[in-house]
Design a protein around this motif. Structure first.
Motif, PDB file in Angstrom:
ATOM      1  N   MET A  12       0.805  -1.218   0.000  1.00 34.25           N
ATOM      2  CA  MET A  12       0.000   0.000   0.000  1.00 34.25           C
ATOM      3  C   MET A  12       0.845   1.277   0.000  1.00 34.25           C
ATOM      4  SD  MET A  12      -3.054  -1.040  -0.278  1.00 34.25           S
ATOM      5  CE  MET A  12      -4.127  -2.463   0.023  1.00 34.25           C
ATOM      6  N   ARG A  13       2.127   1.160   0.366  1.00 37.96           N
ATOM      7  CA  ARG A  13       2.984   2.353   0.324  1.00 37.96           C
ATOM      8  C   ARG A  13       3.350   2.714  -1.104  1.00 37.96           C
ATOM      9  NH1 ARG A  13       7.826   0.673   4.064  1.00 37.96           N
ATOM     10  NH2 ARG A  13       7.539  -1.166   2.746  1.00 37.96           N
ATOM     11  N   HIS A  14       3.568   1.699  -1.928  1.00 36.98           N
ATOM     12  CA  HIS A  14       4.044   1.944  -3.292  1.00 36.98           C
ATOM     13  C   HIS A  14       3.021   1.565  -4.355  1.00 36.98           C
ATOM     14  CE1 HIS A  14       7.936   2.635  -1.475  1.00 36.98           C
ATOM     15  NE2 HIS A  14       7.890   1.449  -0.905  1.00 36.98           N
ATOM     16  N   MET A  15       1.882   0.964  -3.940  1.00 35.59           N
ATOM     17  CA  MET A  15       0.795   0.575  -4.832  1.00 35.59           C
ATOM     18  C   MET A  15       1.276  -0.346  -5.953  1.00 35.59           C
ATOM     19  SD  MET A  15      -1.703   1.766  -3.253  1.00 35.59           S
ATOM     20  CE  MET A  15      -3.002   1.341  -4.408  1.00 35.59           C
ATOM     21  N   ASN A  16       2.042  -1.338  -5.560  1.00 35.67           N
ATOM     22  CA  ASN A  16       2.421  -2.370  -6.507  1.00 35.67           C
ATOM     23  C   ASN A  16       2.310  -3.735  -5.828  1.00 35.67           C
ATOM     24  OD1 ASN A  16       4.783  -2.678  -4.952  1.00 35.67           O
ATOM     25  ND2 ASN A  16       5.921  -1.257  -6.231  1.00 35.67           N
ATOM     26  N   VAL A  17       2.465  -4.778  -6.635  1.00 33.66           N
ATOM     27  CA  VAL A  17       2.343  -6.145  -6.139  1.00 33.66           C
ATOM     28  C   VAL A  17       3.709  -6.626  -5.670  1.00 33.66           C
ATOM     29  CG1 VAL A  17       1.676  -8.501  -6.706  1.00 33.66           C
ATOM     30  CG2 VAL A  17       0.501  -6.575  -7.790  1.00 33.66           C
ATOM     31  N   SER A  18       3.812  -7.049  -4.437  1.00 32.67           N
ATOM     32  CA  SER A  18       5.080  -7.545  -3.919  1.00 32.67           C
ATOM     33  C   SER A  18       5.188  -9.043  -4.172  1.00 32.67           C
ATOM     34  CB  SER A  18       5.204  -7.266  -2.421  1.00 32.67           C
ATOM     35  OG  SER A  18       6.360  -7.918  -1.912  1.00 32.67           O
ATOM     36  N   TYR A  19       6.223  -9.439  -4.927  1.00 28.12           N
ATOM     37  CA  TYR A  19       6.452 -10.847  -5.218  1.00 28.12           C
ATOM     38  C   TYR A  19       7.282 -11.534  -4.137  1.00 28.12           C
ATOM     39  CZ  TYR A  19       4.528 -11.733  -9.874  1.00 28.12           C
ATOM     40  OH  TYR A  19       3.678 -11.978 -10.931  1.00 28.12           O
ATOM     41  N   ALA A  20       7.753 -10.786  -3.165  1.00 33.81           N
ATOM     42  CA  ALA A  20       8.639 -11.402  -2.171  1.00 33.81           C
ATOM     43  C   ALA A  20       8.248 -11.036  -0.750  1.00 33.81           C
ATOM     44  CB  ALA A  20      10.081 -11.003  -2.437  1.00 33.81           C
ATOM     45  N   SER A  21       7.032 -10.584  -0.545  1.00 34.93           N
ATOM     46  CA  SER A  21       6.586 -10.297   0.814  1.00 34.93           C
ATOM     47  C   SER A  21       6.432 -11.608   1.584  1.00 34.93           C
ATOM     48  CB  SER A  21       5.238  -9.569   0.782  1.00 34.93           C
ATOM     49  OG  SER A  21       4.241 -10.426   0.263  1.00 34.93           O
ATOM     50  N   PRO A  22       6.657 -11.586   2.888  1.00 31.59           N
ATOM     51  CA  PRO A  22       6.453 -12.820   3.667  1.00 31.59           C
ATOM     52  C   PRO A  22       5.020 -13.306   3.587  1.00 31.59           C
ATOM     53  CG  PRO A  22       6.832 -10.934   5.119  1.00 31.59           C
ATOM     54  CD  PRO A  22       7.147 -10.479   3.729  1.00 31.59           C
ATOM     55  N   GLU A  23       4.067 -12.373   3.419  1.00 28.03           N
ATOM     56  CA  GLU A  23       2.669 -12.783   3.314  1.00 28.03           C
ATOM     57  C   GLU A  23       2.423 -13.619   2.056  1.00 28.03           C
ATOM     58  OE1 GLU A  23       3.096  -9.266   5.858  1.00 28.03           O
ATOM     59  OE2 GLU A  23       3.680  -9.633   3.772  1.00 28.03           O
ATOM     60  N   PHE A  24       3.075 -13.270   0.946  1.00 28.40           N
ATOM     61  CA  PHE A  24       2.915 -14.053  -0.282  1.00 28.40           C
ATOM     62  C   PHE A  24       3.424 -15.478  -0.059  1.00 28.40           C
ATOM     63  CE2 PHE A  24       3.600 -13.720  -5.214  1.00 28.40           C
ATOM     64  CZ  PHE A  24       2.763 -14.809  -5.401  1.00 28.40           C
ATOM     65  N   LEU A  25       4.580 -15.598   0.577  1.00 23.69           N
ATOM     66  CA  LEU A  25       5.131 -16.925   0.838  1.00 23.69           C
ATOM     67  C   LEU A  25       4.197 -17.748   1.724  1.00 23.69           C
ATOM     68  CD1 LEU A  25       7.702 -15.275  -0.135  1.00 23.69           C
ATOM     69  CD2 LEU A  25       9.023 -16.786   1.340  1.00 23.69           C
ATOM     70  N   ILE A  26       3.675 -17.110   2.779  1.00 26.42           N
ATOM     71  CA  ILE A  26       2.769 -17.807   3.693  1.00 26.42           C
ATOM     72  C   ILE A  26       1.465 -18.184   2.975  1.00 26.42           C
ATOM     73  CG2 ILE A  26       1.280 -17.465   5.699  1.00 26.42           C
ATOM     74  CD1 ILE A  26       4.046 -18.144   6.515  1.00 26.42           C
ATOM     75  N   ASN A  27       0.924 -17.244   2.186  1.00 25.32           N
ATOM     76  CA  ASN A  27      -0.317 -17.528   1.458  1.00 25.32           C
ATOM     77  C   ASN A  27      -0.132 -18.694   0.488  1.00 25.32           C
ATOM     78  OD1 ASN A  27      -1.474 -15.343   2.767  1.00 25.32           O
ATOM     79  ND2 ASN A  27      -1.222 -13.940   1.043  1.00 25.32           N
ATOM     80  N   MET A  28       1.015 -18.710  -0.175  1.00 24.51           N
ATOM     81  CA  MET A  28       1.268 -19.782  -1.136  1.00 24.51           C
ATOM     82  C   MET A  28       1.400 -21.122  -0.422  1.00 24.51           C
ATOM     83  SD  MET A  28       1.591 -20.143  -4.432  1.00 24.51           S
ATOM     84  CE  MET A  28       0.718 -21.699  -4.359  1.00 24.51           C
ATOM     85  N   ALA A  29       2.072 -21.132   0.710  1.00 27.18           N
ATOM     86  CA  ALA A  29       2.192 -22.370   1.485  1.00 27.18           C
ATOM     87  C   ALA A  29       0.817 -22.845   1.956  1.00 27.18           C
ATOM     88  CB  ALA A  29       3.131 -22.164   2.671  1.00 27.18           C
ATOM     89  N   ALA A  30      -0.046 -21.913   2.332  1.00 28.97           N
ATOM     90  CA  ALA A  30      -1.404 -22.280   2.749  1.00 28.97           C
ATOM     91  C   ALA A  30      -2.185 -22.870   1.578  1.00 28.97           C
ATOM     92  CB  ALA A  30      -2.126 -21.053   3.308  1.00 28.97           C
TER      93      ALA A  30
END
Length: 489
Positions: A287-305
């Motif tokens: 939300m700070r830069h209004m782009n999609v983060s490909y390496a956020s910890p949330e993406f990794l956790i979501n993918m594992a889920a």
């Protein structure tokens, strides 16, 4: 020694969702599909769904739970992808993890000039040759969008270049149904016919719904075409939590799962038993830069889920690995790529793509692809775990050496030392030896390896008559769009 109920850890594993949480997510998804439903823009798909018991109101379709449960049972729990010669190469099932490049980046970092520039067809060729020469990169996606040819058929040209320059499995994109039909015709020509390709598929389509909760014309017609032919397809949402899905992980995963399971129903109604790969891009919006983060910890956790959910449904899962938000192949890129590969491997992502992505999928890097090959090798050794048996425990050897001895001259050491993993890029030498060898950084060594493969590796070519047949299909597609021999209008 007598053993009873002896348990072996084959390799380490990582789970995000407990069995109870997975079941709670499943029942909530059934409620989303019953109450909210999805938008289906293809009339043929709506007719299939209505005849199967769905409630259809215009383009909105709502699903009875029993139909969703039937589709999950109908889909095969394993998908096997072969190499170009028809030999099994990847068994997408359970915790088996395979890694490959990504698709359709508009930009490429030139390995000779270091320039970030628009992708060219030559880059697709170079990535294909690079992947073919790297032992731990298991499959190929085109990585670059060739912007030096007409975009109307660039996907078909991508595929022609890829199939000519690697024997490894290919995951591909197609701009529309007509182009998909041409690509499948190429696959059948290479495999030796329609039935031969269906029996031993060396290529798998990647296509998408549109979040939130929409099965659009392009994605759905391609999904149904592949299902009718009995060919494998990755049908995966590419969503951003906080933008086209709830910002919370649970909410976003719920939308993704509803899209996936409703797509699965369409595929299985089209042809029961159609091979279907589950999975998705479950990234967050920064939300700070209004782009999609490909390496956020949330993406990794979501993918594992999502991997946890896939195992609940006993479906193969499409995942991510080896990608970064960094703009160049630097320390940030290496850190983020390594975390991705380790997390995906531990979570059991089966078909893990985007190795070599920079700048959240806008730039392709050959150096990062090579570095990922090294990372994947190391992670696979970690996942090998510890083998425990009489030979590896070495009781007699320990007794023979005794206190104060050493194991350097033992036959046991000679027999087993090569089981340890050894790097090709990472340095383990002394500082003085490193200087004597040029004092090169890991990034510089990766670039050197890229150029060595591009200049020296020669993939096994297609037979001349097969290559000619493939090119004829590409030329016919160009002619259909009024494109000249150079791929220009």
């Amino acid at each position: 020694m007598i053993q009873s109920n002896y348990t072996v850890n084959v390799h380490p594993r990582f789970q995000v969702l407990s069995p109870d949480q997975v079941e709670e997510m499943h029942f909530a998804t059934l409620e989303v599909l019953r109450r909210t439903g999805v938008r289906v823009l293809v009339a043929e798909a709506r007719d299939l769904l209505q005849r199967a018991g769905c409630w259809v109101d215009g383009e909105r379709v709502r699903f009875p739970a029993a139909l969703v449960e039937w589709a999950v049972r109908a889909a095969p729990p394993s998908v096997t992808l072969c190499d170009r010669t028809g030999r099994p190469a990847m068994h997408l099932e359970g915790y088996r993890s395979y890694f490959g490049t990504g698709s359709d980046c508009p930009n490429v970092i030139d390995p000779y000039t270091g320039e970030r520039r628009q992708g060219r067809l030559e880059d697709v060729l170079h990535f294909a040759r690079l992947v073919d020469g790297l032992p731990n990169i298991d499959f190929l996606m085109c990585m670059a969008i060739a912007q030096d040819i007409s975009q109307a058929t660039s996907d078909i040209h991508h595929f022609e270049v890829m199939v000519n320059n690697t024997t490894k499995p290919i995951c591909y994109t197609a701009w529309d149904l007509a182009n998909l039909q041409d690509i499948v015709a190429i696959c059948e020509a290479v495999a030796g016919g329609e039935e031969a390709f269906r029996r031993n598929p060396f290529a798998i389509l990647y296509t998408e719904p549109v979040s939130p909760l929409q099965h659009i014309v392009e994605g759905t017609t391609k999904l149904m075409y592949m299902a009718r032919k009995g060919l494998p397809v990755v049908y995966t949402p590419g969503m951003t939590f906080g933008a086209v899905a709830p910002v919370t992980s649970a909410g976003g995963l719920l939308v993704a799962n509803a899209e996936l399971l409703s797509g699965l129903v369409i595929a299985q109604l089209t042809r029961e038993g159609a091979p279907f790969v589950y999975g998705g891009g479950v990234a967050i919006m920064d939300m700070r830069h209004m782009n999609v983060s490909y390496a956020s910890p949330e993406f990794l956790i979501n993918m594992a889920a999502l991997c946890d959910l896939a195992r609940y449904y006993r479906l193969p899962v499409f995942s991510f690995g080896g990608c970064s938000d960094s703009k160049v192949c630097d320390q940030q890129a290496a850190l983020e790529a390594a975390l991705w590969v380790m997390t995906t491997a531990l979570a059991g992502g089966n078909l893990s793509h985007d190795s070599g992505y920079l700048e959240y999928g806008l730039t392709a890097s050959m150096e990062l692809t090579v570095l990922n090959d090294e990372i994947i090798g190391m992670v696979r050794r970690i996942l090998g775990g510890v083998e425990v048996n009489a030979e590896t425990m070495a009781l007699d050897v320990i007794d023979r050496v005794g206190p104060g001895g050493h194991f350097l001259n033992e036959d046991h050491t000679l027999r087993h030392h090569r089981e340890n993993w050894y790097p090709t890029l990472l340095s383990r030498t002394s500082y003085s030896t490193w200087l004597d060898q040029g004092g090169l950084t890991c990034g510089e060594l990766a670039n050197r390896k890229v150029r060595h493969i591009l200049e020296n590796h020669r993939p096994t070519p297609l037979a001349d008559d097969v290559s000619a047949a493939v090119h004829a299909i590409v030329q016919a597609a160009d002619a259909r769009h009024g494109i000249g021999q150079k791929g220009e209008r």
